[in-house]
Design a protein around this motif. Structure first.
Motif, PDB file in Angstrom:
ATOM      1  N   LEU A 317       6.773  -0.446  -7.964  1.00  0.00           N
ATOM      2  CA  LEU A 317       5.555  -0.472  -7.150  1.00  0.00           C
ATOM      3  C   LEU A 317       5.641  -1.530  -6.054  1.00  0.00           C
ATOM      4  O   LEU A 317       5.214  -1.313  -4.920  1.00  0.00           O
ATOM      5  CB  LEU A 317       4.340  -0.744  -8.052  1.00  0.00           C
ATOM      6  N   GLU A 318       6.236  -2.662  -6.373  1.00  0.00           N
ATOM      7  CA  GLU A 318       6.394  -3.736  -5.392  1.00  0.00           C
ATOM      8  C   GLU A 318       7.395  -3.353  -4.306  1.00  0.00           C
ATOM      9  O   GLU A 318       7.230  -3.668  -3.130  1.00  0.00           O
ATOM     10  CB  GLU A 318       6.844  -5.010  -6.095  1.00  0.00           C
ATOM     11  N   ALA A 319       8.455  -2.646  -4.703  1.00  0.00           N
ATOM     12  CA  ALA A 319       9.495  -2.271  -3.744  1.00  0.00           C
ATOM     13  C   ALA A 319       9.018  -1.204  -2.772  1.00  0.00           C
ATOM     14  O   ALA A 319       9.356  -1.226  -1.588  1.00  0.00           O
ATOM     15  CB  ALA A 319      10.735  -1.773  -4.496  1.00  0.00           C
ATOM     16  N   THR A 320       8.211  -0.251  -3.270  1.00  0.00           N
ATOM     17  CA  THR A 320       7.788   0.854  -2.409  1.00  0.00           C
ATOM     18  C   THR A 320       6.541   0.527  -1.602  1.00  0.00           C
ATOM     19  O   THR A 320       6.366   1.041  -0.500  1.00  0.00           O
ATOM     20  CB  THR A 320       7.495   2.105  -3.252  1.00  0.00           C
ATOM     21  N   GLY A 321       5.678  -0.338  -2.136  1.00  0.00           N
ATOM     22  CA  GLY A 321       4.368  -0.530  -1.533  1.00  0.00           C
ATOM     23  C   GLY A 321       3.394   0.463  -2.141  1.00  0.00           C
ATOM     24  O   GLY A 321       3.748   1.576  -2.544  1.00  0.00           O
ATOM     25  N   TRP A 322       2.119   0.059  -2.228  1.00  0.00           N
ATOM     26  CA  TRP A 322       1.123   0.855  -2.952  1.00  0.00           C
ATOM     27  C   TRP A 322       0.955   2.244  -2.360  1.00  0.00           C
ATOM     28  O   TRP A 322       0.983   3.264  -3.058  1.00  0.00           O
ATOM     29  CB  TRP A 322      -0.210   0.106  -2.964  1.00  0.00           C
ATOM     30  N   SER A 323       0.804   2.324  -1.045  1.00  0.00           N
ATOM     31  CA  SER A 323       0.559   3.620  -0.411  1.00  0.00           C
ATOM     32  C   SER A 323       1.736   4.561  -0.629  1.00  0.00           C
ATOM     33  O   SER A 323       1.554   5.730  -0.994  1.00  0.00           O
ATOM     34  CB  SER A 323       0.290   3.428   1.087  1.00  0.00           C
ATOM     35  N   SER A 324       2.948   4.063  -0.425  1.00  0.00           N
ATOM     36  CA  SER A 324       4.140   4.902  -0.619  1.00  0.00           C
ATOM     37  C   SER A 324       4.287   5.302  -2.078  1.00  0.00           C
ATOM     38  O   SER A 324       4.691   6.429  -2.392  1.00  0.00           O
ATOM     39  CB  SER A 324       5.395   4.157  -0.171  1.00  0.00           C
ATOM     40  N   TYR A 325       3.927   4.390  -2.990  1.00  0.00           N
ATOM     41  CA  TYR A 325       4.036   4.691  -4.416  1.00  0.00           C
ATOM     42  C   TYR A 325       3.120   5.852  -4.791  1.00  0.00           C
ATOM     43  O   TYR A 325       3.510   6.776  -5.514  1.00  0.00           O
ATOM     44  CB  TYR A 325       3.691   3.447  -5.227  1.00  0.00           C
ATOM     45  N   LEU A 326       1.905   5.834  -4.274  1.00  0.00           N
ATOM     46  CA  LEU A 326       0.977   6.928  -4.560  1.00  0.00           C
ATOM     47  C   LEU A 326       1.518   8.258  -4.056  1.00  0.00           C
ATOM     48  O   LEU A 326       1.393   9.293  -4.713  1.00  0.00           O
ATOM     49  CB  LEU A 326      -0.389   6.648  -3.926  1.00  0.00           C
ATOM     50  N   ALA A 737       9.828   0.848  14.170  1.00  0.00           N
ATOM     51  CA  ALA A 737      10.648  -0.073  13.370  1.00  0.00           C
ATOM     52  C   ALA A 737       9.972  -0.385  12.036  1.00  0.00           C
ATOM     53  O   ALA A 737      10.630  -0.471  10.995  1.00  0.00           O
ATOM     54  CB  ALA A 737      10.912  -1.354  14.152  1.00  0.00           C
ATOM     55  N   SER A 738       8.648  -0.552  12.051  1.00  0.00           N
ATOM     56  CA  SER A 738       7.902  -0.818  10.814  1.00  0.00           C
ATOM     57  C   SER A 738       8.002   0.364   9.859  1.00  0.00           C
ATOM     58  O   SER A 738       8.139   0.194   8.646  1.00  0.00           O
ATOM     59  CB  SER A 738       6.433  -1.096  11.141  1.00  0.00           C
ATOM     60  N   GLU A 739       7.942   1.570  10.420  1.00  0.00           N
ATOM     61  CA  GLU A 739       8.064   2.772   9.595  1.00  0.00           C
ATOM     62  C   GLU A 739       9.429   2.825   8.917  1.00  0.00           C
ATOM     63  O   GLU A 739       9.542   3.113   7.717  1.00  0.00           O
ATOM     64  CB  GLU A 739       7.859   4.005  10.480  1.00  0.00           C
ATOM     65  N   LEU A 740      10.482   2.539   9.672  1.00  0.00           N
ATOM     66  CA  LEU A 740      11.827   2.540   9.098  1.00  0.00           C
ATOM     67  C   LEU A 740      11.981   1.448   8.038  1.00  0.00           C
ATOM     68  O   LEU A 740      12.577   1.661   6.990  1.00  0.00           O
ATOM     69  CB  LEU A 740      12.861   2.337  10.208  1.00  0.00           C
ATOM     70  N   SER A 741      11.435   0.275   8.331  1.00  0.00           N
ATOM     71  CA  SER A 741      11.548  -0.843   7.396  1.00  0.00           C
ATOM     72  C   SER A 741      10.824  -0.538   6.092  1.00  0.00           C
ATOM     73  O   SER A 741      11.290  -0.908   5.012  1.00  0.00           O
ATOM     74  CB  SER A 741      10.980  -2.117   8.031  1.00  0.00           C
ATOM     75  N   ALA A 742       9.677   0.144   6.186  1.00  0.00           N
ATOM     76  CA  ALA A 742       8.932   0.501   4.977  1.00  0.00           C
ATOM     77  C   ALA A 742       9.687   1.543   4.162  1.00  0.00           C
ATOM     78  O   ALA A 742       9.691   1.506   2.928  1.00  0.00           O
ATOM     79  CB  ALA A 742       7.551   1.026   5.358  1.00  0.00           C
ATOM     80  N   ARG A 743      10.342   2.462   4.845  1.00  0.00           N
ATOM     81  CA  ARG A 743      11.066   3.521   4.147  1.00  0.00           C
ATOM     82  C   ARG A 743      12.379   3.025   3.569  1.00  0.00           C
ATOM     83  O   ARG A 743      12.804   3.458   2.487  1.00  0.00           O
ATOM     84  CB  ARG A 743      11.333   4.680   5.111  1.00  0.00           C
TER      85      ARG A 743
END
Length: 862
Positions: A317-326, A737-743
């Motif tokens: 959950l920490e690695a993906t981020g809450w929104s991505s985890y959902l 860049a933020s989108e890529l970094s989050a993914r």
């Protein structure tokens, strides 16, 4: 942050203020987002209700330290136990270290955490003691007695075990390694010891499951590693009986009968005072209450999350981020292991993947299966989750019998080639058998035919990876890396041929070329460069002796890869020499070419001119760079006219146009007309790369190229003093860049480009006198840079950028009369400058006068 995240954040803010707003009201202006927002809100509510975070008084309970239970003075001698000090505080209880006066030993006594607990909480507290007492296992702390104190509080006495939690162990190990989760970490004894502890926990859970008990709160902080390697699983406070379909084992039946009095109390209060620790490791069905009856696979998911933490230093959950985890939870095919470090061995990655399946039916169906795979990984044996190929078996055999490795592998490979060749050759020679055994012996010794058969197979293996992966992706999976390593081992055998015939040397040249290209794609430049140089030398000799299209194409490919590595190493002069030599070889060739080969060589010519343009750009010589890039673009446009569907040509056009825009605008003293030409190239670059990202959304390298296209076009707009469009381009670059970094949170290039966007935008805001916006941009840039240098403390360039950003931020803060903030910023700048001085003393010396000047300004202000 996307719009859905903003709406959900807004909902949480209002809820925290005691206000209620429906999803429909929240999405009034964006009805198309209602379904997704509603799902996320329901998921948050499920988390809150499951783990006790929604009740208004939760924060009060967390902060009310004065209400934590303190044993009264008359309890200092409790029967035979003398209480010494508080040892730990958990969700419902606090553990005191005590001394057993009768047996002269240390024990632990657990009391409820707070006085006046509800009946439900008391039942849960007592249930932990009863369940733990029933589980007789070396990995579960034994309970000596459950009693009521002389002031009416329940408590129980248990064995005292000292040590550190698994979480503390991982944090300590990663701190010693400065957070570097590289190949060395995955080959270290540190990781091996952690995995051995994890396997021990799996055995503990298997024991509990055998007795029909679910733990439901498995996480690194509940795993204790003793000073002598003993491993224990703690905190059975929310454990419960699991449904057991059909018959149960005698031991499980005994456990069920012994625990008939245990109630299935809701775990709502379990997580008081523990933030999001439990949800971070809970299974999707436990987290989102998607199943009323949890099974053993729920604990297996938690074990997978713990293994994920051991491997990466973060919970899923920490690695993906809450929104991505959902979002991942909505897809049964989602792979949480995409967020593991790149260096993670394929075996560990696949074990994690199996345990962390969203669908419980796809997970390991018993903890024993998970334990067995972990044990196999530690023993370097084949895993149930991986189908072992023949070269992996050979590798495993070689590790066990190193003395015989060379002879065995070589013999096995030669035999395989010979047998493959024999089947084809014998069929061809059947009609000639009447000539006697002499011809058959010749057939069996037809080494060249055997080599061709083997090379044909190897080329097919390479094409599968190169065509489908290297051409489309920046990031390779561990499966693909393992596949490539196996091919490298086979090509290495061909590179060692001793025969001096043309055929043998052509085989060697192909082997070195493929080895160099694959090492390059694996970012192993020190291995790639000599292999490619050897390939170029062999191919040059072969082409001079027997000119052929194949030798010429392979030679140009080797030159281009050599030049690329020389640019990556920051050696533009070597790159210019290599590309000049390559151009001379290609242009002077009189080999008759077919249309396909001519097209390939045109691409190589364009590549050579582009490399030369990049080399001149590195040397800050923009005029020759523009000339070289212009020639490359002419060739690429001609190729695009012939084959408009060639993705590689489109991508090259986008990259060359981006470089043209940057270099054209950098030419000193140019006219506005020429700047408009630069803008035309910038527009074309953005358009071409945007089309590629839309058509190939899963290829991150196209998106990253688009980030820099926006960045470079912003520079042109800035030179033209079109400030609004320059800022708009920088915003677009930052967002992508933020989108890529989050993914891809583990790819540093995606994360490290973001501060550059913020700094450039902050400088534009400074020019426009938008000092608050400029200050915000520089502040965000410094935050990100601090995180980056913490992870990469030996990168002088990043420290350099951090110092510059802090100095500019301090200057802005002074302009806004924020002297105290500026003083703190300069303290940070001074600390960063000291680190930079250790890495690049000359550069630190250049920056130090600016720091001293600003410090004097602040001193006069204060």
């Amino acid at each position: 942050m996307n719009l859905i995240d903003e709406l959900v954040d807004r909902w949480e803010e209002l809820r925290d203020q005691g206000l209620t707003i429906s999803a429909e009201e929240l999405c009034a202006d964006h009805p198309e987002l209602l379904a997704e927002v509603l799902w996320q809100i329901r998921a948050l509510e499920a988390i809150d209700s499951n783990f006790g975070f929604a009740t208004p008084d939760t924060h009060t309970l967390r902060s009310a330290d004065k209400d934590i239970y303190q044993p009264p003075a008359e309890l200092q001698i409790f029967g035979r136990y003398r209480i010494e000090k508080c040892h730990a505080i958990g969700g419902l209880g606090q553990v005191f270290l005590a001394h057993d006066e009768t047996l002269n030993r240390k024990v632990a006594i657990k009391f409820p955490k707070r006085p006046g607990m509800t009946a439900e909480q008391m039942a849960r507290f007592e249930q932990e003691a009863r369940i733990t007492g029933q589980l007789d296992h070396p990995g579960i702390v034994p309970i000596h007695s459950l009693d009521i104190s002389n002031v009416g509080e329940p408590c129980y006495v248990m064995r005292f075990v000292d040590g550190e939690t698994l979480q503390q162990s991982v944090e300590r190990i990663l701190a010693n390694r400065r957070g570097q989760l590289d190949r060395a970490y995955f080959q270290s004894d540190d990781l091996r010891h952690l995995l051995q502890a994890f396997a021990a926990v799996c055995n503990i859970v298997a024991y509990a499951h055998d007795r029909a008990i679910l733990h439901r709160d498995i996480k690194p902080n509940n795993i204790l590693i003793g000073p002598f390697g003993e491993t224990l699983l703690l905190d059975w406070g929310i454990a419960k009986r699991m449904p057991v379909p059909g018959g149960v084992s005698p031991r499980a039946q005994h456990s069920l009968q012994a625990s008939e009095a245990l109630t299935d109390v809701s775990p709502i209060h379990t997580a008081l005072g523990r933030a999001l620790g439990t949800p971070a490791y809970a299974s999707p069905e436990q987290t989102l209450a998607s199943s009323t009856e949890l099974e053993g696979t729920s604990d297996i998911y938690s074990l997978g999350a713990v293994l994920f933490y051991v491997v990466s230093g973060k919970a899923p959950l920490e690695a993906t981020g809450w929104s991505s985890y959902l979002k991942l939870l909505q897809s049964p095919d989602a792979k949480l292991t995409n967020y593991l470090p790149m260096a993670t061995p394929i075996g560990l990655r696949e074990i994690c993947n199996k345990a962390l399946q969203i669908d419980p039916a796809r997970r390991y169906q018993s903890t024993s299966e998970l334990t067995a795979d972990v044990d196999r990984f530690l023993a370097r044996e084949p895993l149930s989750v991986l189908q072992e190929n023949w070269w992996a078996k050979l590798g495993r055999m070689a590790r066990k019998r190193p003395a015989a490795t060379g002879a065995v592998v070589a013999a096995a490979f030669v035999c395989m080639l010979a047998m493959t060749a024999v089947s084809a050759i014998v069929n061809h020679k059947n009609r000639e058998l009447s000539q006697g055994n002499f011809e058959l012996r010749l057939a069996l010794n037809d080494v060249e035919s055997a080599n061709e058969v083997a090379l044909l197979a190897l080329r097919g293996m390479v094409d599968e990876v190169v065509a489908l992966k290297f051409a489309e992706e920046d990031r390779l999976s561990d499966n693909e890396r393992s596949y490539i390593q196996s091919i490298l081992q086979l090509y290495a055998l061909f590179s060692e041929l001793q025969n001096s015939s043309e055929h043998a040397r052509s085989v060697q040249a192909e082997a070195y070329l493929q080895i160099g290209m694959m090492f390059y794609r694996l970012d192993q430049f020190d291995d790639a460069h000599p292999a490619l140089k050897t390939a170029a030398q062999l191919l040059g000799e072969l082409n001079a002796q027997t000119p052929s299209p194949k030798y010429l194409v392979d030679l140009s490919t080797a030159f281009i890869n050599i030049a690329t590595i020389e640019i990556e190493r920051g050696d533009p002069d070597a790159c210019l020499a290599t590309t000049a030599q390559a151009a001379q070889v290609i242009d002077s060739s009189n080999v008759k070419l077919d249309a396909e080969t001519a097209y390939l060589l045109d691409g190589d010519r364009a590549g050579l001119h582009r490399m030369r343009g990049e080399a001149f750009e590195v040397k800050s010589e923009s005029t020759p760079a523009v000339l070289e890039l212009g020639t490359a673009l002419e060739i690429l446009d001609r190729m695009f006219a012939n084959q408009p569907d060639d993705i590689s040509v489109q991508f090259a056009i986008g990259q060359v146009c981006r470089m043209m825009a940057s270099n054209q605008s950098a030419i000193v003293g140019q006219s506005r007309e020429n700047l408009q030409k630069a803008l035309v190239f910038g527009d074309r670059s953005v358009d071409v790369l945007r089309q590629l990202t839309e058509k190939h959304n899963d290829a991150p390298r196209y998106k990253m190229a688009l980030v820099w296209a926006h960045f470079d076009r912003a520079e042109v707009f800035e030179t033209l003093e079109n400030w609004d469009l320059a800022i708009a381009d920088l915003v677009a670059a930052q967002d992508r860049a933020s989108e890529l970094s989050a993914r891809f949170p583990l790819i540093s290039a995606y994360r490290e480009c973001q501060p550059q966007m913020l700094i450039r935008r902050g400088r534009l805001h400074t020019i426009l006198n938008n000092l608050p916006d400029a200050t915000s941009d520089f502040y965000q840039a410094t935050i990100q840079l601090k995180e980056i240098v913490a992870q990469r403390p030996t990168n002088a360039a990043t420290f350099d950028m951090l110092v510059l950003a802090l100095l500019e931020l301090a200057q802005l803060q002074l302009g806004l009369k924020q002297s105290s903030a500026a003083a703190q910023t300069l303290e940070d700048a001074n600390a960063a400058l000291e680190e930079l001085a250790n890495l690049n003393s000359a550069r630190a010396q250049v920056l130090r006068p600016d720091l001293q000047r600003l410090m004097q300004e602040i001193a006069s202000e204060l």
